[in-house]
Design an enzyme around this catalytic site. Structure first.
Site, PDB file in Angstrom:
ATOM      1  N   GLY A 153     -27.349  38.099 -68.558  1.00 52.92           N
ATOM      2  CA  GLY A 153     -27.294  36.785 -68.573  1.00 52.92           C
ATOM      3  C   GLY A 153     -28.531  36.417 -69.504  1.00 52.92           C
ATOM      4  CE  LYS A 186     -27.322  48.389 -68.614  1.00 52.21           C
ATOM      5  NZ  LYS A 186     -26.240  47.299 -67.469  1.00 52.21           N
ATOM      6  CE  LYS A 211     -26.742  47.567 -72.377  1.00 55.60           C
ATOM      7  NZ  LYS A 211     -26.691  46.399 -71.911  1.00 55.60           N
ATOM      8  CD  GLU A 242     -39.137  45.890 -67.287  1.00 50.58           C
ATOM      9  OE1 GLU A 242     -40.103  46.311 -67.141  1.00 50.58           O
ATOM     10  OE2 GLU A 242     -38.137  46.536 -66.627  1.00 50.58           O
ATOM     11  CG  ASP A 256     -23.600  48.965 -69.193  1.00 49.10           C
ATOM     12  OD1 ASP A 256     -24.299  48.618 -70.273  1.00 49.10           O
ATOM     13  OD2 ASP A 256     -23.992  48.386 -68.129  1.00 49.10           O
ATOM     14  CB  ALA A 313     -29.738  31.679 -78.651  1.00 44.36           C
ATOM     15  CB  ILE A 360     -34.324  44.355 -62.091  1.00 41.87           C
ATOM     16  CG1 ILE A 360     -33.437  43.541 -61.648  1.00 41.87           C
ATOM     17  CG2 ILE A 360     -35.507  44.916 -61.019  1.00 41.87           C
ATOM     18  CD1 ILE A 360     -32.468  44.542 -60.780  1.00 41.87           C
ATOM     19  CB  VAL A 403     -33.162  49.798 -67.398  1.00 40.21           C
ATOM     20  CG1 VAL A 403     -32.389  50.471 -66.304  1.00 40.21           C
ATOM     21  CG2 VAL A 403     -33.161  50.970 -68.656  1.00 40.21           C
ATOM     22  CG  LEU A 454     -31.430  34.329 -83.947  1.00 37.10           C
ATOM     23  CD1 LEU A 454     -31.439  33.164 -84.986  1.00 37.10           C
ATOM     24  CD2 LEU A 454     -32.481  33.890 -83.003  1.00 37.10           C
TER      25      LEU A 454
HETATM   26  N1  LIG Z   1     -26.084  39.629 -72.853  1.00 42.29           N
HETATM   27  C1  LIG Z   1     -26.758  40.265 -71.737  1.00 42.29           C
HETATM   28  O1  LIG Z   1     -26.776  39.760 -70.686  1.00 42.29           O
HETATM   29  C2  LIG Z   1     -27.552  41.471 -71.906  1.00 42.29           C
HETATM   30  C3  LIG Z   1     -28.472  41.789 -70.894  1.00 42.29           C
HETATM   31  C4  LIG Z   1     -29.213  42.864 -71.208  1.00 42.29           C
HETATM   32  C5  LIG Z   1     -29.220  43.688 -72.287  1.00 42.29           C
HETATM   33  N2  LIG Z   1     -28.601  42.957 -73.298  1.00 42.29           N
HETATM   34  C6  LIG Z   1     -28.528  43.668 -74.708  1.00 42.29           C
HETATM   35  O2  LIG Z   1     -29.249  42.613 -75.589  1.00 42.29           O
HETATM   36  C7  LIG Z   1     -28.588  42.804 -76.983  1.00 42.29           C
HETATM   37  C8  LIG Z   1     -28.257  41.452 -77.420  1.00 42.29           C
HETATM   38  O3  LIG Z   1     -26.955  41.340 -76.682  1.00 42.29           O
HETATM   39  P1  LIG Z   1     -26.374  39.659 -76.625  1.00 42.29           P
HETATM   40  O4  LIG Z   1     -25.531  39.760 -75.620  1.00 42.29           O
HETATM   41  O5  LIG Z   1     -27.323  38.782 -76.859  1.00 42.29           O
HETATM   42  O6  LIG Z   1     -25.583  40.045 -78.067  1.00 42.29           O
HETATM   43  P2  LIG Z   1     -24.821  39.188 -78.672  1.00 42.29           P
HETATM   44  O7  LIG Z   1     -24.587  37.653 -78.122  1.00 42.29           O
HETATM   45  O8  LIG Z   1     -23.475  39.598 -79.363  1.00 42.29           O
HETATM   46  O9  LIG Z   1     -25.812  38.535 -80.193  1.00 42.29           O
HETATM   47  C9  LIG Z   1     -25.851  39.596 -81.205  1.00 42.29           C
HETATM   48  C10 LIG Z   1     -26.414  38.851 -82.274  1.00 42.29           C
HETATM   49  O10 LIG Z   1     -26.756  39.843 -83.235  1.00 42.29           O
HETATM   50  C11 LIG Z   1     -26.643  39.233 -84.518  1.00 42.29           C
HETATM   51  N3  LIG Z   1     -26.209  40.215 -85.322  1.00 42.29           N
HETATM   52  C12 LIG Z   1     -25.144  41.092 -85.511  1.00 42.29           C
HETATM   53  N4  LIG Z   1     -24.991  42.004 -86.323  1.00 42.29           N
HETATM   54  C13 LIG Z   1     -26.033  41.567 -87.261  1.00 42.29           C
HETATM   55  C14 LIG Z   1     -26.524  42.002 -88.417  1.00 42.29           C
HETATM   56  N5  LIG Z   1     -26.105  42.789 -89.228  1.00 42.29           N
HETATM   57  N6  LIG Z   1     -27.712  41.368 -88.919  1.00 42.29           N
HETATM   58  C15 LIG Z   1     -28.528  40.473 -88.196  1.00 42.29           C
HETATM   59  N7  LIG Z   1     -28.001  40.014 -87.054  1.00 42.29           N
HETATM   60  C16 LIG Z   1     -26.896  40.505 -86.570  1.00 42.29           C
HETATM   61  C17 LIG Z   1     -25.356  38.214 -84.124  1.00 42.29           C
HETATM   62  O11 LIG Z   1     -25.328  37.326 -85.149  1.00 42.29           O
HETATM   63  P3  LIG Z   1     -24.327  35.675 -85.361  1.00 42.29           P
HETATM   64  O12 LIG Z   1     -24.696  35.046 -84.029  1.00 42.29           O
HETATM   65  O13 LIG Z   1     -24.620  35.289 -86.450  1.00 42.29           O
HETATM   66  O14 LIG Z   1     -22.886  36.411 -85.148  1.00 42.29           O
HETATM   67  C18 LIG Z   1     -25.908  37.749 -82.766  1.00 42.29           C
HETATM   68  O15 LIG Z   1     -26.817  36.554 -83.127  1.00 42.29           O
HETATM   69  C19 LIG Z   1     -27.764  44.108 -76.939  1.00 42.29           C
HETATM   70  O16 LIG Z   1     -28.470  45.303 -77.200  1.00 42.29           O
HETATM   71  C20 LIG Z   1     -27.346  44.293 -75.287  1.00 42.29           C
HETATM   72  O17 LIG Z   1     -26.970  45.397 -74.948  1.00 42.29           O
HETATM   73  C21 LIG Z   1     -27.601  42.093 -73.266  1.00 42.29           C
END
Ligand SMILES: NC(=O)c1ccc[n+]([C@@H]2O[C@H](COP(=O)([O-])OP(=O)(O)OC[C@H]3O[C@@H](n4cnc5c(N)ncnc54)[C@H](OP(=O)(O)O)[C@@H]3O)[C@@H](O)[C@H]2O)c1
Length: 437
Positions: free
Chosen positions: A304, A207, A107, A131, A203, A17, A138, A134, A12
């Site tokens: 984002g 992708k 990814k 989706e 990274d 979130a 998009i 990568v 989350l």
């Molecule tokens: N951010 C981007 O723009 C973006 C874009 C494309 C893809 N992604 C991909 O989306 C995924 C999430 O990215 P994000 O940026 O949202 O990461 P993030 O903000 O670091 O969130 C990770 C979440 O995972 C939870 N978590 C970590 N270890 C856990 C565990 N052992 N058990 C249960 N929950 C756990 C964390 O909990 P807490 O909140 O309690 O610490 C947090 O809520 C990744 O694979 C990333 O590569 C992200």
């Protein structure tokens, strides 16, 4: 109306979130589009007490995402934890084995374990949608997997990392150094405290490995990618590129060649007039070249919370609209068991134009020696320009060469020879030129 689709979200953070928030805010529209409600019934993260700006009290809390994947009352498991092992891998595997659909933005996980996970999904007859993994928002996976049936892809390339594109864009627009740009990107939250993963190309490579599999029906081979980052790009390169009608971008390129498939990530000169050269800042872009369609370019926000959530929700909505018994599209376009082994083309065989910037002693004979090394390796030059290297370095000169199409092996041999000749005062810079419309 059909029964509600029950969704469990593990993770989350930024993306998780946002997904929960958009599912709440757009509930009525999604119900109309999907013909059923989409309800978050279970969630998991590390810290149960953290305020995530959204009321999730109606969903059951799980400390352990694997338990959520196995036991919760859900139809879809949404993995937004991140990482290629640990809870992300275990929970996705558990959900698929329990016969639940999975949506992920991860990814790193797919680059390493995507084929094995796809085999489980296809055996169980469930969807593994990714989706957001990568180029964030998009819709490139759906485009390649579903909208391009019958097309044979010849090349797919793109700007797949917003941090790198942001840095290169600002270096060009403001004439500032790589280090200064990186510091600013970190201050503004566009780059991580440890930026290695982004700026050295890892990274982008993750992708790209997924796009390669979709493009060519091959098993994902993320460890077989030629990789160079952007940390050695200087103002001298950016200025010279501009003078020559090029712009520098970090591209991931997968291309079919006679000797196999090239997968490469490196700084690239693209013609300033090309569409991909107009992609600035944190925006991503993917170009897909096929025999039927020609070149298609998709561009948009690659990261984002909201942009990524948009892709995740599109994946969830597809599951909500799917009907039991309906045959799903294979995860990587071809059934996972039929994906062919990846046949790697050697980087030394890569053919293309090259930009070579040399800083040399300002003495007679140097220019001729460089030209001879080029000729000895059958490299034909489009241009060769000699410039003063700057007022503080009067004993040096800069020589900029642009080659016609040649091979990586020839360029490496020529540059090795020039280095051996003892004329260089600094490390040579070599940047590949990529054809782009
Ligand atoms: N951010 C981007 O723009 C973006 C874009 C494309 C893809 N992604 C991909 O989306 C995924 C999430 O990215 P994000 O940026 O949202 O990461 P993030 O903000 O670091 O969130 C990770 C979440 O995972 C939870 N978590 C970590 N270890 C856990 C565990 N052992 N058990 C249960 N929950 C756990 C964390 O909990 P807490 O909140 O309690 O610490 C947090 O809520 C990744 O694979 C990333 O590569 C992200």
């Amino acid at each position: 109306m059909a029964e509600a689709l029950r969704v469990g979200i593990a993770g989350l953070g930024t993306v998780g979130a946002s997904v929960a928030r958009v599912l709440r805010d757009k509930a009525a529209e999604l119900t109309r589009q999907c013909g059923r409600d989409i309800v978050v019934t279970a969630v998991s993260a590390r810290d149960a007490k953290r305020d995530r700006g959204i009321d999730l009290s109606a969903a059951k809390w799980f400390d352990d995402p694997v338990k959520l994947a196995e036991k919760a009352d859900i139809d879809v498991f949404v993995e937004l934890i991140g990482g290629d092992e640990g809870p992300a891998r275990q929970s996705v595997k558990a959900a698929l084995e329990a016969g639940r659909h999975v949506v992920t933005a991860n990814k790193a996980l797919l680059a390493k374990h995507g084929v094995a996970l796809a085999e489980i999904a296809e055996k169980k007859g469930v969807l593994l949608n990714y989706e957001a993994a990568v180029a964030g928002g998009i819709p490139v996976i759906k485009t390649m997997r579903e909208a391009m049936a019958g097309n044979a892809v010849t090349r797919v390339f793109g700007i797949l990392n917003g941090t790198c594109n942001y840095i290169l864009t600002r270096m060009e627009a403001e004439g500032i150094s790589f280090d200064a740009c990186l510091k600013d990107a970190q201050r503004l939250g566009y780059a991580e405290a440890d930026p290695t993963f982004d700026i050295e190309g890892h990274d982008t490579a993750h992708k790209l490995s997924i796009l390669t599999s979709l493009a060519f029906g091959t098993r994902i081979a993320a460890n077989d990618i030629y990789m160079e980052g952007i940390s050695n790009i200087t103002q001298a390169d950016i200025r010279a590129a501009g003078d020559l009608g090029y712009r520098i971008k970090l591209l991931g390129v997968a291309q079919r060649t006679d000797s196999g498939i090239e997968q490469r990530v490196h700084p690239t000169m693209v013609p300033t007039a090309s569409v991909i050269a107009q992609v600035h800042g944190v925006i991503n872009a993917v170009a897909i070249e096929t025999d039927i369609l020609g070149e298609l370019l998709l561009s948009g926000p690659g990261a984002g919370g909201n942009a990524t959530a948009s892709a995740v929700i599109g994946d969830i909505a597809d599951i909500a609209k799917s009907r039991p018994g309906f045959q799903h599209a294979p995860v990587f376009g071809w059934p996972a068991k039929e994906l062919k082994p990846y046949k790697k083309a050697r980087m030394r065989s890569h053919a293309g134009g090259y930009f070579i910037r040399l800083t040399v002693h300002d003495r007679t004979g140097v220019f001729a020696a460089i030209a001879k090394r080029m000729a000895d390796n059958d490299i034909s030059l489009e241009s060769i320009v000699q410039q003063a290297a700057g007022p503080e370095t009067q004993a040096q000169k800069t020589v900029i060469l642009v080659t016609h199409e040649t091979t990586e092996a020839a360029v490496r041999k020529a540059v090795e020879g020039i280095t051996k000749d003892g004329h260089l005062t600094d490390k040579p810079q070599v940047i590949r030129i990529e054809r782009a419309e």
